[in-house]
Scaffold this active site. Sequence first.
Site, PDB file in Angstrom:
ATOM      1  N   TRP A   1       0.821  -1.206   0.000  1.00 46.52           N
ATOM      2  CA  TRP A   1       0.000   0.000   0.000  1.00 46.52           C
ATOM      3  C   TRP A   1       0.856   1.257   0.000  1.00 46.52           C
ATOM      4  O   TRP A   1       0.404   2.323  -0.419  1.00 46.52           O
ATOM      5  CB  TRP A   1      -0.943  -0.021   1.208  1.00 46.52           C
ATOM      6  CG  TRP A   1      -1.964   1.075   1.217  1.00 46.52           C
ATOM      7  CD1 TRP A   1      -2.065   2.109   2.093  1.00 46.52           C
ATOM      8  CD2 TRP A   1      -3.032   1.267   0.270  1.00 46.52           C
ATOM      9  NE1 TRP A   1      -3.127   2.918   1.782  1.00 46.52           N
ATOM     10  CE2 TRP A   1      -3.743   2.428   0.658  1.00 46.52           C
ATOM     11  CE3 TRP A   1      -3.454   0.564  -0.858  1.00 46.52           C
ATOM     12  CZ2 TRP A   1      -4.854   2.887  -0.038  1.00 46.52           C
ATOM     13  CZ3 TRP A   1      -4.555   1.044  -1.548  1.00 46.52           C
ATOM     14  CH2 TRP A   1      -5.240   2.184  -1.138  1.00 46.52           C
TER      15      TRP A   1
ATOM     16  N   LYS B   1      -9.358 -63.329  12.136  1.00 46.41           N
ATOM     17  CA  LYS B   1      -9.059 -63.057  10.722  1.00 46.41           C
ATOM     18  C   LYS B   1      -7.942 -62.027  10.590  1.00 46.41           C
ATOM     19  O   LYS B   1      -7.191 -62.022   9.610  1.00 46.41           O
ATOM     20  CB  LYS B   1     -10.326 -62.618   9.982  1.00 46.41           C
ATOM     21  CG  LYS B   1     -11.025 -61.384  10.555  1.00 46.41           C
ATOM     22  CD  LYS B   1     -10.548 -60.088  10.004  1.00 46.41           C
ATOM     23  CE  LYS B   1     -11.217 -58.903  10.678  1.00 46.41           C
ATOM     24  NZ  LYS B   1     -10.768 -57.613  10.171  1.00 46.41           N
TER      25      LYS B   1
ATOM     26  N   THR C   1     -10.138 -58.760   4.503  1.00 44.13           N
ATOM     27  CA  THR C   1      -8.996 -58.254   5.254  1.00 44.13           C
ATOM     28  C   THR C   1      -7.680 -58.773   4.710  1.00 44.13           C
ATOM     29  O   THR C   1      -6.659 -58.088   4.794  1.00 44.13           O
ATOM     30  CB  THR C   1      -9.140 -58.641   6.745  1.00 44.13           C
ATOM     31  OG1 THR C   1     -10.435 -58.268   7.197  1.00 44.13           O
ATOM     32  CG2 THR C   1      -8.110 -57.937   7.589  1.00 44.13           C
TER      33      THR C   1
END
Length: 821
Positions: free
Chosen positions: A304, A668, A725
């Site tokens: 500015w 699993k 899985t």
Amino acid sequence: MKGLPRVAIVGRPNVGKSTLFNRMARRRAALVHDEPGVTRDPLEAEVEWAGRRFVVVDTGGYDPRGEAPVAVQVVGKVHEAIARADVLVLVVDAQQGLTGLDAEAAEQARRAGRRVLVAANKVDDPARSDLAAEFYRLGLGDPVALSAEHGRGVGDLLDAIVARLPEGVEPPPDQGLEPVRVAVIGRPNVGKSSLINRLLGYERLITSPEAGTTRDVVDSRCRHEGRDFVLLDTAGIRRRSRVLAGTGGDLERVSVSKALASLKRAHVALLLIDAMEGFTDQDRRLVRQVEQVGCGLVLVVNKWDLVEKQTGTLERYEKGVRSAYPLLEWVPMVFASAATGQRVRQALTAAGYVYEQAGMRVPTATLNASLQAAAALRQPPSHKGRRLKILYGTQVAIRPPQIVLFVNDPDLVHFSYQRFLERHLRAQFGFAGSPMRLIVRAREGWDRRGAPAGPAAPPRPTRPQGGITMAESPGRSRWTVAVIGAGSWGTALAMHLADRGTAPLLWARRPERAGEIARLRENTPYLPGITLSPLIHVTSDLEEALEPPILLLALPAQTVRAWAERARGWIRPEHVVVHGSKGLEVGTLLRVSQVLRQVLPDHPEGRILTLSGPNHAEEVVRGVPSTSVLAGGDPDVQARVQQLLMDRRLRVYTSDDLVGVELGGALKNVIALGCGISDGLGYGDNTRAALITRGLAEIRRLGAQMGAHPFTFSGLSGLGDLVATATSLHSRNLRAGRAIGAGRRPSEVLREGPMVVEGAPTAHAAVRLGEQRGVELPIATAVHRVLSEEITPREAVDSLMGRDPRGELEALDLAGPKDDL
């Protein structure tokens, strides 16, 4: 991170420093690219290893004779990092061998008088660890052979770092207010790095007249007006067409992508525009990006000081910018100069104000009074004789503020009236600088004509909290269901419920985690890119989380006991407790339902159930057709939970075999670890098929001895869950097994990442349980011994393949005593 020991990673360009930094930080914090010299500004991350916390610093490539315009500044930043470090890690390229630059970097490290470790990187093949021997010539002790890309040897390096950290009392983790994260964004060369340097009061970041100096997202901490801020410096963002057609290639595309991604981390964005160039089309696009992400916005007009000013210059400039985009009407603007320091501190003041505004909650009674006033000021629209009725509204979220409006017919809400409502609410309550989400919903129980459906109008809404409004009902919770655990599966369950129109509570153990999920409306570590439904209320208040009558537990199996002991004072007999944990408790060898019954002995047995099956959270949350099985509990309780969860995307079956469903879901994971190890060793489909088939036989043998129905293991919680899985990269157990099979230490792999590898503790428990029950579990035993580092993966394969010959169905006992628990 203040007061913690510092570890600096140094070395010549392109030896893999940033890859190692990311591996140690356990996230992709640093930009990695094949082009040398990508890293320029030092990056920092807090690391915890073996009970010690320290700060690791990534530095640019050390090359005093580099030709890049900022090479001198990069080397200067390396020297600064060395001077501030307690331990230095000199990274070298084992494949290229010792170079002159390596020797120069080693000499700089030696002169600094710090403890130095040599990390011989890119030893991707464990058989080539001898490549590190050449670096003994540096005279800095034993080199650590590692592969930062694959993670091999990084744990050994971290052990060596911890052994060299200075002794002393580490500061406790920061328990104060969360710092305000501010992303500084904008087009190239608008002064972003210069602004941050001015705010910090020293030259933290490299600056240059050349566009594109900043490439990565660099975090810097500062304090302003009694509040902590984290400033995120970002690369300059050009128009997408120019990035794709430009000479920056893939590196610029990655830099821009990281800059835009920083908005998801930020509470507030400071958008810098060049005062001399004005508000451009690209600035407008960036405002739209900020609005879509939902973080707050402050507009900083930089440079500015270069603008020629006359009376009214600022006012005219501001009016022109605000008219360029609707959100800018409510955004604070700061006219500043990073070069002179003019008004730069006001940018942080404005950011703090926007942060507070975005976190404001409007009481429901106050909100509805304002909506009534809005309807009086401007009559709601109508169409073909039907007029819009706003029945009530409630604020469901903050940062950004989200307000749900329940109406008779959402189709009657014209965008112009929605814009009027937003302007009216902003005029009443503020929300300066923050996007506002107005979500229109049809109120259940009202037909499309705007009349009550049935003999009576709905009960009057009361006591909203966390975005959910329930009808008055004596003794009734404000929510129907709570999901306990904000991991991937818990988040996916909450999203599934919300998509069905059920407003769930989502409980996270750590308050800071709950706050982050609520603010971002995204569970970034577990399900990145998935935006949470506004119907989900996130909390860390356990008492609040236990208000609903149905509790869905999505917790790691080893943490269920601790949670239940903490929660039992609030758990009521009417609570239905459904757990989705897949594991066996290591210390007691109990299934999860047994743990719950042990901690909650007075809780009705018919109100404890399990939910299992082949359900990857990443797919369920996207609505991919999936199936589950619900076991245990009284039939009417089962039916109630089944109705709660089931729709055309998730089909839920029921079973009365609680033992079998829990064992199938737990074991699993062990077999999936074995399949991953097989993949990591380079074996193929034959081996995986053998492990799945014989692993299922092991599960069935143990299940039969514990009273499970053998057919259960041919169902969703047995064969279905095992196949999903053991074959999908969504599986954390499969991924962990692959890393171990590829040569990484199991202890190192199991410590990584936010997700728990449930198969590891379950393998230990399963082996002990098999010994107690007299059941052979050769695959589980082999996996357990690999994880315990008793044998190598190849030795495990030899032990399995060398077992005595037998028939395929031998020892497959399909009947056994009922489990006494």
